[in-house]
Write a protein that holds these residues in place. Structure first.
Motif, short mmCIF file in Angstrom:
data_model
loop_
_atom_site.label_atom_id
_atom_site.label_comp_id
_atom_site.label_asym_id
_atom_site.label_seq_id
_atom_site.Cartn_x
_atom_site.Cartn_y
_atom_site.Cartn_z
N ARG A 36 31.76 67.16 57.23
CA ARG A 36 31.93 65.73 56.98
C ARG A 36 32.23 65.45 55.51
NH1 ARG A 36 32.00 66.67 61.72
NH2 ARG A 36 34.14 66.71 61.00
N GLN A 37 31.64 66.25 54.62
CA GLN A 37 31.98 66.10 53.20
C GLN A 37 33.34 66.72 52.90
OE1 GLN A 37 28.79 66.64 50.21
NE2 GLN A 37 27.47 67.11 51.97
N GLU A 39 35.95 66.92 54.73
CA GLU A 39 37.09 66.09 55.13
C GLU A 39 37.30 64.91 54.18
OE1 GLU A 39 36.46 65.25 59.26
OE2 GLU A 39 34.91 63.78 58.86
N LYS A 40 36.34 64.62 53.31
CA LYS A 40 36.52 63.57 52.30
C LYS A 40 37.30 64.06 51.09
CE LYS A 40 32.42 61.06 53.67
NZ LYS A 40 31.08 60.60 53.29
N PRO A 48 44.49 61.89 54.57
CA PRO A 48 43.09 62.25 54.80
C PRO A 48 42.94 63.30 55.90
CG PRO A 48 43.57 60.08 55.69
CD PRO A 48 44.78 60.51 54.92
N GLN A 154 38.97 63.54 44.42
CA GLN A 154 38.05 62.91 45.36
C GLN A 154 36.64 63.51 45.28
OE1 GLN A 154 40.75 61.77 49.10
NE2 GLN A 154 40.97 63.90 48.49
N LEU A 158 32.92 61.67 45.29
CA LEU A 158 31.87 62.06 46.23
C LEU A 158 30.56 62.41 45.50
CD1 LEU A 158 31.29 62.50 49.24
CD2 LEU A 158 32.06 64.85 48.95
#
Length: 161
Positions: A36-37, A39-40, A48, A154, A158
């Motif tokens: 989940r991180q 994919e950020k 994305p 990115q 994060l």
């Protein structure tokens, strides 16, 4: 901009990108270990990523697709070859069809991502080795340096949360 160096070495078939992040090694490791991180930060902001499977162990496989501004999906995979938590990991990275089968005729690179403490931050060295100069030139022409560099920005967002 976290990228501090980019080296394209056509003769040795390598692309090396070095970046620094204001976070401990373990924090940067978790970004790559947690789908989940990941994919950020995997893929540029305008493309994305969606991580479908993520098994960060030797012999494991990660599958993902990036969605372009026009809604078109571009799939890829990692075949994990080595893991040294939290210091880094190695994998083969390739393009795929939407069923995650390797795309014929598209480059595959062997990658080593290394995480190390450096002056209170984490320095990450990303080394991609290609099978041929033509393969390396192809991904360079596709904008891999610009895309990867914008994806790495990115990570700063994060880790600041």
């Amino acid at each position: 901009m976290p990228v501090i160096d980019v080296q394209q070495d056509i003769e040795n078939l390598t692309l090396t990108i070095v970046a620094e992040f204001a976070a401990p090694v373990e924090r940067i490791w978790r970004i790559y270990a947690d789908p989940r991180q990941l994919e950020k930060v995997w893929g540029p902001p305008t493309y994305p990523a969606t991580v479908v499977d993520h098994e960060l162990v030797p012999g494991g496989r990660t599958t993902y697709f990036m969605t372009g501004p026009d809604g078109e999906r571009y799939a890829g995979y990692w075949q994990i070859t080595a893991v040294d938590e939290p210091n880094g990991f190695s994998f083969d990275d390739g393009f795929a069809d939407l069923d995650f089968n390797p795309a014929p005729g598209m480059p595959v690179s062997s990658n080593v991502y290394s995480f190390a403490e450096h002056d209170g931050a984490t320095r990450v060295t990303y080394v991609s080795t290609f099978e041929s100069a033509e393969d390396l030139k192809q991904v360079l022409e596709m904008g891999v340096v610009e895309g990867f560099s914008s994806a790495l920005t990115q990570i700063d967002d994060l880790i600041s949360v």
